[in-house]
Design a protein around this motif. Structure first.
Motif, mmCIF file in Angstrom:
data_model
loop_
_atom_site.group_PDB
_atom_site.id
_atom_site.type_symbol
_atom_site.label_atom_id
_atom_site.label_comp_id
_atom_site.label_asym_id
_atom_site.label_seq_id
_atom_site.Cartn_x
_atom_site.Cartn_y
_atom_site.Cartn_z
ATOM 1 N N THR A 27 0.815 -1.208 0.000
ATOM 2 C CA THR A 27 0.000 0.000 0.000
ATOM 3 C C THR A 27 0.845 1.253 0.000
ATOM 4 O O THR A 27 1.923 1.274 0.567
ATOM 5 N N GLU A 28 0.337 2.261 -0.647
ATOM 6 C CA GLU A 28 0.946 3.589 -0.654
ATOM 7 C C GLU A 28 0.040 4.566 0.083
ATOM 8 O O GLU A 28 0.477 5.579 0.568
ATOM 9 N N THR A 29 -1.240 4.275 0.111
ATOM 10 C CA THR A 29 -2.231 5.176 0.690
ATOM 11 C C THR A 29 -2.983 4.454 1.782
ATOM 12 O O THR A 29 -3.289 3.284 1.651
ATOM 13 N N VAL A 30 -3.290 5.155 2.859
ATOM 14 C CA VAL A 30 -4.069 4.555 3.932
ATOM 15 C C VAL A 30 -5.539 4.811 3.677
ATOM 16 O O VAL A 30 -5.977 5.945 3.543
ATOM 17 N N SER A 31 -6.308 3.749 3.542
ATOM 18 C CA SER A 31 -7.762 3.834 3.545
ATOM 19 C C SER A 31 -8.186 3.271 4.881
ATOM 20 O O SER A 31 -7.577 2.355 5.388
ATOM 21 N N ASP A 54 -14.526 -10.485 -3.061
ATOM 22 C CA ASP A 54 -14.860 -9.094 -2.810
ATOM 23 C C ASP A 54 -13.671 -8.323 -2.226
ATOM 24 O O ASP A 54 -13.592 -7.122 -2.347
ATOM 25 N N LEU A 55 -12.735 -9.004 -1.607
ATOM 26 C CA LEU A 55 -11.658 -8.348 -0.872
ATOM 27 C C LEU A 55 -10.755 -7.436 -1.696
ATOM 28 O O LEU A 55 -10.497 -6.324 -1.284
ATOM 29 N N PRO A 56 -10.254 -7.832 -2.842
ATOM 30 C CA PRO A 56 -9.279 -6.996 -3.516
ATOM 31 C C PRO A 56 -9.833 -5.737 -4.172
ATOM 32 O O PRO A 56 -9.080 -4.873 -4.544
ATOM 33 N N GLY A 61 -19.920 -0.946 -2.245
ATOM 34 C CA GLY A 61 -20.621 -2.191 -1.981
ATOM 35 C C GLY A 61 -19.717 -3.257 -1.385
ATOM 36 O O GLY A 61 -20.192 -4.221 -0.814
ATOM 37 N N CYS A 62 -18.411 -3.103 -1.493
ATOM 38 C CA CYS A 62 -17.460 -4.044 -0.897
ATOM 39 C C CYS A 62 -17.522 -3.908 0.622
ATOM 40 O O CYS A 62 -17.479 -2.793 1.153
ATOM 41 N N LEU A 63 -17.625 -5.027 1.314
ATOM 42 C CA LEU A 63 -17.694 -4.994 2.775
ATOM 43 C C LEU A 63 -16.463 -4.374 3.417
ATOM 44 O O LEU A 63 -16.511 -3.919 4.548
ATOM 45 N N PHE A 64 -15.343 -4.368 2.711
ATOM 46 C CA PHE A 64 -14.095 -3.871 3.275
ATOM 47 C C PHE A 64 -13.650 -2.558 2.648
ATOM 48 O O PHE A 64 -12.485 -2.196 2.714
ATOM 49 N N ARG A 65 -14.579 -1.837 2.023
ATOM 50 C CA ARG A 65 -14.260 -0.544 1.435
ATOM 51 C C ARG A 65 -13.937 0.446 2.562
ATOM 52 O O ARG A 65 -14.593 0.466 3.594
ATOM 53 N N PRO A 121 -12.018 9.806 -4.352
ATOM 54 C CA PRO A 121 -11.240 9.164 -5.417
ATOM 55 C C PRO A 121 -10.171 8.209 -4.895
ATOM 56 O O PRO A 121 -9.693 7.356 -5.633
ATOM 57 N N ASN A 122 -9.814 8.323 -3.616
ATOM 58 C CA ASN A 122 -8.794 7.449 -3.044
ATOM 59 C C ASN A 122 -9.377 6.337 -2.181
ATOM 60 O O ASN A 122 -8.639 5.612 -1.519
ATOM 61 N N ALA A 123 -10.710 6.207 -2.173
ATOM 62 C CA ALA A 123 -11.332 5.118 -1.406
ATOM 63 C C ALA A 123 -10.944 3.796 -2.049
ATOM 64 O O ALA A 123 -10.677 3.715 -3.237
ATOM 65 N N GLY A 124 -10.918 2.779 -1.242
ATOM 66 C CA GLY A 124 -10.595 1.459 -1.759
ATOM 67 C C GLY A 124 -10.622 0.449 -0.637
ATOM 68 O O GLY A 124 -11.251 0.665 0.400
ATOM 69 N N LEU A 125 -9.918 -0.630 -0.823
ATOM 70 C CA LEU A 125 -9.854 -1.678 0.178
ATOM 71 C C LEU A 125 -9.231 -1.114 1.452
ATOM 72 O O LEU A 125 -8.127 -0.572 1.426
#
Length: 156
Positions: A27-31, A54-56, A61-65, A121-125
């Motif tokens: 990771t480069e960014t902390v979500s 769903d994880l990656p 809608g991803c449970l780990f977003r 725009p930087n949201a993710g896992l």
């Protein structure tokens, strides 16, 4: 700060690698998954069984977003008009008002999680889990996350 200690306790970071149930992710960014009300990860009636495919993704809608710390420290605070002394409890009605008329991407019913509604725009896992209490001041939580990112040399 105490919040940074809690973030560090749950982060699972090791040299820019986060250990997840799906395996290590660089990771480069902390979500961050901030919980059921601020980030709105899950609603109590919207918790389908875990699907490892769903994880990656980290898509809506991803449970780990997770929302980025950069988003939480800027847009989130501004859009919810968070003042210095607002606690998680204090902003709950504002979060619910923003999400109650939105469709949940997991069950297509009204009442989405904030994490699925906002434009980050930087949201993710999510790669950090934060434990907090309703009595914590929101700006203290955000300051702790920013401090954690600085200490770990991570982009917020």
């Amino acid at each position: 700060s105490d919040t940074v200690a809690e973030v560090e306790a749950f982060a699972g970071f090791q040299d820019g690698v986060v250990n997840t149930p799906a395996g290590p992710i660089r990771t480069e960014t902390v979500s961050v998954t901030v919980g059921t009300r601020i980030a709105g990860l899950l609603r109590s009636n919207c918790a389908p069984a875990l699907d490892k495919s769903d994880l990656p993704t980290g898509e809506r809608g991803c449970l780990f977003r997770g929302l980025s710390v950069e988003y939480l420290s800027t847009t989130f605070l501004k859009e919810l008009d968070v003042d210095e002394n607002d606690t998680v409890y204090d902003i709950d009605a504002r979060v619910m008002k923003r999400t109650e008329s939105q469709l949940c991407p997991r069950d297509s019913e009204l009442g989405a999680a904030l994490v699925d509604v906002v434009s980050d725009p930087n949201a993710g896992l999510a790669n950090v889990m934060l434990s907090y209490s309703w009595k914590y001041r929101v700006k203290d939580i955000v300051a702790g996350l920013l401090e954690y990112c600085a200490n770990e040399h991570l982009q917020a």
